[in-house]
Design a protein around this motif. Sequence first.
Motif, PDB file in Angstrom:
ATOM      1  N   LEU A 224      -1.168   2.493  -9.883  1.00  0.00           N
ATOM      2  CA  LEU A 224      -2.402   1.703  -9.924  1.00  0.00           C
ATOM      3  C   LEU A 224      -2.292   0.616 -10.977  1.00  0.00           C
ATOM      4  O   LEU A 224      -1.968   0.887 -12.134  1.00  0.00           O
ATOM      5  CB  LEU A 224      -3.591   2.603 -10.241  1.00  0.00           C
ATOM      6  CG  LEU A 224      -4.007   3.558  -9.118  1.00  0.00           C
ATOM      7  CD1 LEU A 224      -4.812   4.715  -9.665  1.00  0.00           C
ATOM      8  CD2 LEU A 224      -4.804   2.824  -8.064  1.00  0.00           C
TER       9      LEU A 224
ATOM     10  N   GLY B 291      -3.508  13.530 -13.619  1.00  0.00           N
ATOM     11  CA  GLY B 291      -4.450  12.436 -13.776  1.00  0.00           C
ATOM     12  C   GLY B 291      -3.763  11.082 -13.886  1.00  0.00           C
ATOM     13  O   GLY B 291      -2.609  10.899 -13.497  1.00  0.00           O
ATOM     14  N   LEU B 292      -4.493  10.135 -14.437  1.00  0.00           N
ATOM     15  CA  LEU B 292      -4.003   8.766 -14.630  1.00  0.00           C
ATOM     16  C   LEU B 292      -3.303   8.660 -15.970  1.00  0.00           C
ATOM     17  O   LEU B 292      -3.882   9.010 -17.003  1.00  0.00           O
ATOM     18  CB  LEU B 292      -5.185   7.794 -14.613  1.00  0.00           C
ATOM     19  CG  LEU B 292      -5.646   7.259 -13.276  1.00  0.00           C
ATOM     20  CD1 LEU B 292      -7.050   6.732 -13.380  1.00  0.00           C
ATOM     21  CD2 LEU B 292      -4.708   6.144 -12.828  1.00  0.00           C
TER      22      LEU B 292
ATOM     23  N   GLN C 262      -0.686   7.910 -11.090  1.00  0.00           N
ATOM     24  CA  GLN C 262      -1.622   9.012 -10.910  1.00  0.00           C
ATOM     25  C   GLN C 262      -0.958  10.119 -10.112  1.00  0.00           C
ATOM     26  O   GLN C 262      -0.469   9.883  -8.999  1.00  0.00           O
ATOM     27  CB  GLN C 262      -2.894   8.542 -10.197  1.00  0.00           C
ATOM     28  CG  GLN C 262      -3.970   9.605 -10.117  1.00  0.00           C
ATOM     29  CD  GLN C 262      -5.274   9.074  -9.569  1.00  0.00           C
ATOM     30  OE1 GLN C 262      -5.296   8.175  -8.739  1.00  0.00           O
ATOM     31  NE2 GLN C 262      -6.392   9.622 -10.045  1.00  0.00           N
TER      32      GLN C 262
ATOM     33  N   MET D 122       1.413   7.763  -7.040  1.00  0.00           N
ATOM     34  CA  MET D 122       0.506   6.647  -6.764  1.00  0.00           C
ATOM     35  C   MET D 122       0.495   5.761  -8.005  1.00  0.00           C
ATOM     36  O   MET D 122       0.244   6.236  -9.114  1.00  0.00           O
ATOM     37  CB  MET D 122      -0.910   7.169  -6.489  1.00  0.00           C
ATOM     38  CG  MET D 122      -1.966   6.071  -6.433  1.00  0.00           C
ATOM     39  SD  MET D 122      -1.772   5.007  -5.007  1.00  0.00           S
ATOM     40  CE  MET D 122      -2.711   5.953  -3.801  1.00  0.00           C
TER      41      MET D 122
ATOM     42  N   PHE E  31      -2.683  -3.792 -16.708  1.00  0.00           N
ATOM     43  CA  PHE E  31      -2.201  -2.435 -16.979  1.00  0.00           C
ATOM     44  C   PHE E  31      -1.527  -1.850 -15.735  1.00  0.00           C
ATOM     45  O   PHE E  31      -1.936  -2.149 -14.620  1.00  0.00           O
ATOM     46  CB  PHE E  31      -3.377  -1.514 -17.339  1.00  0.00           C
ATOM     47  CG  PHE E  31      -4.266  -2.057 -18.424  1.00  0.00           C
ATOM     48  CD1 PHE E  31      -5.315  -2.910 -18.126  1.00  0.00           C
ATOM     49  CD2 PHE E  31      -4.052  -1.712 -19.745  1.00  0.00           C
ATOM     50  CE1 PHE E  31      -6.138  -3.420 -19.124  1.00  0.00           C
ATOM     51  CE2 PHE E  31      -4.873  -2.211 -20.750  1.00  0.00           C
ATOM     52  CZ  PHE E  31      -5.913  -3.058 -20.435  1.00  0.00           C
TER      53      PHE E  31
ATOM     54  N   GLU F  91     -15.199  -2.985 -18.380  1.00  0.00           N
ATOM     55  CA  GLU F  91     -14.495  -2.131 -17.445  1.00  0.00           C
ATOM     56  C   GLU F  91     -13.132  -2.675 -17.086  1.00  0.00           C
ATOM     57  O   GLU F  91     -12.854  -3.869 -17.189  1.00  0.00           O
ATOM     58  CB  GLU F  91     -15.313  -1.960 -16.172  1.00  0.00           C
ATOM     59  CG  GLU F  91     -15.478  -3.260 -15.399  1.00  0.00           C
ATOM     60  CD  GLU F  91     -16.291  -3.053 -14.145  1.00  0.00           C
ATOM     61  OE1 GLU F  91     -17.381  -3.624 -14.062  1.00  0.00           O
ATOM     62  OE2 GLU F  91     -15.812  -2.334 -13.247  1.00  0.00           O
ATOM     63  N   ALA F  92     -12.292  -1.773 -16.637  1.00  0.00           N
ATOM     64  CA  ALA F  92     -11.018  -2.128 -16.024  1.00  0.00           C
ATOM     65  C   ALA F  92     -11.222  -2.122 -14.512  1.00  0.00           C
ATOM     66  O   ALA F  92     -11.835  -1.213 -13.960  1.00  0.00           O
ATOM     67  CB  ALA F  92      -9.943  -1.131 -16.429  1.00  0.00           C
TER      68      ALA F  92
ATOM     69  N   LEU G  67      -1.012   5.958 -18.518  1.00  0.00           N
ATOM     70  CA  LEU G  67      -0.680   4.556 -18.749  1.00  0.00           C
ATOM     71  C   LEU G  67       0.825   4.397 -18.934  1.00  0.00           C
ATOM     72  O   LEU G  67       1.432   5.038 -19.786  1.00  0.00           O
ATOM     73  CB  LEU G  67      -1.428   4.048 -19.980  1.00  0.00           C
ATOM     74  CG  LEU G  67      -1.222   2.591 -20.349  1.00  0.00           C
ATOM     75  CD1 LEU G  67      -1.769   1.661 -19.264  1.00  0.00           C
ATOM     76  CD2 LEU G  67      -1.902   2.287 -21.689  1.00  0.00           C
TER      77      LEU G  67
ATOM     78  N   TYR H  69      -0.767   2.031 -14.318  1.00  0.00           N
ATOM     79  CA  TYR H  69      -0.935   3.479 -14.437  1.00  0.00           C
ATOM     80  C   TYR H  69      -0.213   4.150 -13.272  1.00  0.00           C
ATOM     81  O   TYR H  69      -0.033   3.558 -12.216  1.00  0.00           O
ATOM     82  CB  TYR H  69      -2.410   3.869 -14.334  1.00  0.00           C
ATOM     83  CG  TYR H  69      -3.290   3.459 -15.493  1.00  0.00           C
ATOM     84  CD1 TYR H  69      -3.906   2.214 -15.519  1.00  0.00           C
ATOM     85  CD2 TYR H  69      -3.532   4.338 -16.543  1.00  0.00           C
ATOM     86  CE1 TYR H  69      -4.733   1.851 -16.570  1.00  0.00           C
ATOM     87  CE2 TYR H  69      -4.366   3.982 -17.598  1.00  0.00           C
ATOM     88  CZ  TYR H  69      -4.967   2.738 -17.598  1.00  0.00           C
ATOM     89  OH  TYR H  69      -5.785   2.381 -18.645  1.00  0.00           O
TER      90      TYR H  69
ATOM     91  N   ARG I 257       0.826  -1.198   0.000  1.00  0.00           N
ATOM     92  CA  ARG I 257       0.000   0.000   0.000  1.00  0.00           C
ATOM     93  C   ARG I 257       0.867   1.258   0.000  1.00  0.00           C
ATOM     94  O   ARG I 257       0.556   2.235  -0.667  1.00  0.00           O
ATOM     95  CB  ARG I 257      -0.910  -0.014   1.220  1.00  0.00           C
ATOM     96  CG  ARG I 257      -1.978   1.048   1.217  1.00  0.00           C
ATOM     97  CD  ARG I 257      -3.098   0.724   0.240  1.00  0.00           C
ATOM     98  NE  ARG I 257      -4.155   1.730   0.322  1.00  0.00           N
ATOM     99  CZ  ARG I 257      -4.185   2.799  -0.454  1.00  0.00           C
ATOM    100  NH1 ARG I 257      -3.230   3.031  -1.328  1.00  0.00           N
ATOM    101  NH2 ARG I 257      -5.189   3.658  -0.341  1.00  0.00           N
TER     102      ARG I 257
ATOM    103  N   ASN J 257      -5.875  -9.095 -19.899  1.00  0.00           N
ATOM    104  CA  ASN J 257      -5.190  -7.805 -19.993  1.00  0.00           C
ATOM    105  C   ASN J 257      -4.887  -7.220 -18.626  1.00  0.00           C
ATOM    106  O   ASN J 257      -5.734  -7.224 -17.740  1.00  0.00           O
ATOM    107  CB  ASN J 257      -6.077  -6.807 -20.743  1.00  0.00           C
ATOM    108  CG  ASN J 257      -6.566  -7.373 -22.058  1.00  0.00           C
ATOM    109  OD1 ASN J 257      -5.771  -7.703 -22.914  1.00  0.00           O
ATOM    110  ND2 ASN J 257      -7.868  -7.520 -22.181  1.00  0.00           N
TER     111      ASN J 257
ATOM    112  N   PHE K   5      -9.489  -2.002 -10.827  1.00  0.00           N
ATOM    113  CA  PHE K   5      -8.257  -1.462 -10.272  1.00  0.00           C
ATOM    114  C   PHE K   5      -7.896  -2.113  -8.945  1.00  0.00           C
ATOM    115  O   PHE K   5      -8.777  -2.486  -8.153  1.00  0.00           O
ATOM    116  CB  PHE K   5      -8.394   0.048 -10.049  1.00  0.00           C
ATOM    117  CG  PHE K   5      -8.287   0.850 -11.303  1.00  0.00           C
ATOM    118  CD1 PHE K   5      -9.408   1.108 -12.076  1.00  0.00           C
ATOM    119  CD2 PHE K   5      -7.065   1.347 -11.725  1.00  0.00           C
ATOM    120  CE1 PHE K   5      -9.309   1.855 -13.248  1.00  0.00           C
ATOM    121  CE2 PHE K   5      -6.955   2.092 -12.886  1.00  0.00           C
ATOM    122  CZ  PHE K   5      -8.086   2.345 -13.649  1.00  0.00           C
ATOM    123  N   GLY K   6      -6.604  -2.224  -8.698  1.00  0.00           N
ATOM    124  CA  GLY K   6      -6.108  -2.560  -7.380  1.00  0.00           C
ATOM    125  C   GLY K   6      -6.208  -1.358  -6.459  1.00  0.00           C
ATOM    126  O   GLY K   6      -6.628  -0.269  -6.871  1.00  0.00           O
ATOM    127  N   GLN K   7      -5.784  -1.547  -5.212  1.00  0.00           N
ATOM    128  CA  GLN K   7      -5.954  -0.504  -4.199  1.00  0.00           C
ATOM    129  C   GLN K   7      -4.910   0.603  -4.306  1.00  0.00           C
ATOM    130  O   GLN K   7      -5.034   1.636  -3.653  1.00  0.00           O
ATOM    131  CB  GLN K   7      -5.924  -1.121  -2.790  1.00  0.00           C
ATOM    132  CG  GLN K   7      -4.546  -1.467  -2.268  1.00  0.00           C
ATOM    133  CD  GLN K   7      -4.038  -2.815  -2.746  1.00  0.00           C
ATOM    134  OE1 GLN K   7      -4.418  -3.324  -3.795  1.00  0.00           O
ATOM    135  NE2 GLN K   7      -3.135  -3.398  -1.953  1.00  0.00           N
TER     136      GLN K   7
END
Lengths: 114, 113
Positions: free
Chosen positions: A90, A42-43, A37, A88, A33, A102-103, A45, A35, A9, A31, A105-107
Amino acid sequence: DVKVTQSSRYLVKRTGEKVFLECVQDMDHENMFWYRQDPGLGLRLIYFSYDVKMKEKGDIPEGYSVSREKKERFSLILESASTNQTSMYLCASSVDPGLTTEAFFGQGTRLTVV
Amino acid sequence: QKEVEQNSGPLSVPEGAIASLNCTYSDRGSQSFFWYRQYSGKSPELIMSIYSNGDKEDGRFTAQLNKASQYVSLLIRDSQPSDSATYLCAVNHSGGGADGLTFGKGTHLIIQP
């Protein structure tokens, strides 16, 4: 319930260290990914993978590499961490190669490079 | 260059009112559009997806898509304080393929009790 789990985390690393961020998904998604942030940006890739041992560069791959040896696991590697990689991170996964679904996301992993 | 633009806000809306969030995108061939909600310190979660022109309703949420104008919006009816979050617009581009979503920078929504 889809689960995308990131190994840490919070992480604090020193400049020049090699850093591994791990991500595991339990839904047999093709798939995956990575990212990052950042406030005001923003986010964005970094890399993605559509199959085991396959990888593609995203919009900001410089300073990063990835590894996908198993379908469920996608690792992001910072070869030599720098302070501008404080962010951060992701991880996400998706079942649909066209990404019409949808994708998930992890925490997130908040990485600080000092 | 694939771009997704959102007003960063903050957008302040009274409780019970309609919150209207807007997004424009640059790739005319984009096929899939998503709205994610992100609470502070948390990861994004999908709240709406839309693929064809028109409106799509799900509970208090309505997504609207106009491909000719390259515009997608999210309406939140009967806004609640729990709707206060950053809303991310995401677009999947033409040609399909697993090339990832392009995200806008997000609109920070504040619902005032």
